[in-house]
Design a protein around this motif. Sequence first.
Motif, PDB file in Angstrom:
ATOM      1  N   SER A 299       9.697   1.520 -35.431  1.00  0.00           N
ATOM      2  CA  SER A 299       9.478   0.747 -34.119  1.00  0.00           C
ATOM      3  C   SER A 299       7.776   0.300 -34.048  1.00  0.00           C
ATOM      4  N   PRO A 300       7.293  -0.344 -33.227  1.00  0.00           N
ATOM      5  CA  PRO A 300       5.970  -0.787 -33.101  1.00  0.00           C
ATOM      6  C   PRO A 300       5.203   0.605 -32.859  1.00  0.00           C
ATOM      7  N   ASP A 301       4.013   0.712 -33.173  1.00  0.00           N
ATOM      8  CA  ASP A 301       3.104   1.722 -32.894  1.00  0.00           C
ATOM      9  C   ASP A 301       2.405   1.449 -31.671  1.00  0.00           C
ATOM     10  N   HIS A 302       3.180   1.394 -30.619  1.00  0.00           N
ATOM     11  CA  HIS A 302       2.528   1.225 -29.354  1.00  0.00           C
ATOM     12  C   HIS A 302       3.753   1.133 -28.101  1.00  0.00           C
ATOM     13  N   GLY A 303       2.958   1.049 -26.880  1.00  0.00           N
ATOM     14  CA  GLY A 303       3.881   1.459 -25.644  1.00  0.00           C
ATOM     15  C   GLY A 303       4.385   0.226 -24.958  1.00  0.00           C
ATOM     16  N   THR A 304       4.520   0.304 -23.841  1.00  0.00           N
ATOM     17  CA  THR A 304       5.514  -0.745 -22.811  1.00  0.00           C
ATOM     18  C   THR A 304       4.330  -1.904 -22.542  1.00  0.00           C
ATOM     19  N   ALA A 305       2.812  -1.393 -22.368  1.00  0.00           N
ATOM     20  CA  ALA A 305       1.964  -2.323 -21.803  1.00  0.00           C
ATOM     21  C   ALA A 305       2.589  -3.049 -20.518  1.00  0.00           C
ATOM     22  N   PHE A 306       2.785  -2.267 -19.714  1.00  0.00           N
ATOM     23  CA  PHE A 306       3.020  -2.937 -18.236  1.00  0.00           C
ATOM     24  C   PHE A 306       2.111  -3.592 -17.800  1.00  0.00           C
ATOM     25  N   ASP A 307       0.884  -3.387 -17.988  1.00  0.00           N
ATOM     26  CA  ASP A 307      -0.540  -3.999 -17.432  1.00  0.00           C
ATOM     27  C   ASP A 307      -0.515  -5.490 -17.817  1.00  0.00           C
ATOM     28  N   ILE A 308      -0.081  -5.816 -19.148  1.00  0.00           N
ATOM     29  CA  ILE A 308      -0.071  -7.158 -19.468  1.00  0.00           C
ATOM     30  C   ILE A 308       1.373  -7.791 -19.701  1.00  0.00           C
ATOM     31  N   ALA A 309       2.273  -7.055 -19.263  1.00  0.00           N
ATOM     32  CA  ALA A 309       3.730  -7.619 -19.549  1.00  0.00           C
ATOM     33  C   ALA A 309       3.953  -8.930 -18.357  1.00  0.00           C
ATOM     34  N   GLY A 310       4.596 -10.076 -18.944  1.00  0.00           N
ATOM     35  CA  GLY A 310       4.747 -11.189 -18.275  1.00  0.00           C
ATOM     36  C   GLY A 310       3.632 -12.013 -18.355  1.00  0.00           C
ATOM     37  N   ARG A 311       2.404 -11.385 -18.834  1.00  0.00           N
ATOM     38  CA  ARG A 311       1.361 -12.755 -18.992  1.00  0.00           C
ATOM     39  C   ARG A 311       1.131 -13.452 -20.247  1.00  0.00           C
ATOM     40  N   GLY A 312       1.748 -13.089 -21.289  1.00  0.00           N
ATOM     41  CA  GLY A 312       1.779 -13.966 -22.257  1.00  0.00           C
ATOM     42  C   GLY A 312       0.703 -13.527 -23.215  1.00  0.00           C
TER      43      GLY A 312
END
Length: 335
Positions: A299-312
Amino acid sequence: MKTRPLALTLGDPAGIGPEIIVKAWAQLRRTGPAFLVVGDSQSLASASGSGATIVRRVISPGEAAKVFPDAIPVLDIPLRAPVVSGQPTSAAAKSVIAWIETAVGLALSGQVSGVVTAPIAKAPLYEAGFAFPGHTEFLGELTQATRFDGARGPVMMLAVPGLRTTLVTVHEPLSKVASVLSIEKVVNAGLVTAQALRRDFGIEVPRLAVAGLNPHAGESGTIGREEHDIIAPAVRALRDLGVDATGPIPADSLFPEEMRARYDAALCMYHDQALIPVKMLDFWGGVNVTLGLPIVRTSPDHGTAFDIAGRGLARPDSLVAAIRMADGIATRRAA
């Protein structure tokens, strides 16, 4: 391209999973490795910016390799309720879990060569009754983490060029790490790591460097007894079992380039001890590998990053590296 694709789970649909999957496909569509997405096709279509034109529903993994150069093959298991980027919800939890279970089932049955999981968020899953600390533990339960030569996974590895780290404890609060360490846990993690280095990474005689827990590796017991009572006996036991293990080594001396040249993996006692050096070396390209399973999983070594999700804005580097590593491991196992 190979006829057996990887299965790539969508992850939390409110996170960056759909976006980085689209970007990873754009990088790999001509060269592979080919993958099949297990998840909600509409989430991928929305993330693509091109609508449904680059998403193709398939009914079996066997179709994926043919479809992959032209469109993202998706085994469509739709969400049960709408999801908004950046807004996690427990309403998606059952779908997220079903995607993981389906991908693992495909791998166990041999229909796909391995599983790559996009990031999930734990809190929405916990709200829905999810009983595992994370992906790694859930995968261990789904696969029953078959024993190999007396050791048992799952064991978490983080890998970047030039460094591999594995963990004895994973998602334990720092205040509890010392109390849950044991000789048996250190030995088991060391054995699983050594076996995986041979089988999955092609290292015939793997070398393990075992980190201490306390500052200065306990300073001869004056800054903690865990090295004397647990870690050093575990290192001796690993040597008796034929593993080239060294330690305990003070963690602050373990990761300079000169030291890294002396071992193939560093066995770490807790989460941040293993992840900080990996992310310092390559923040964008780290890969999480689950060792000791009867299936391949990265898997990638990072999380879901909701703060930038949907912003490209999300970068697919870690996912691309995870896909390539899963393919490499699957190829070695098949050989």
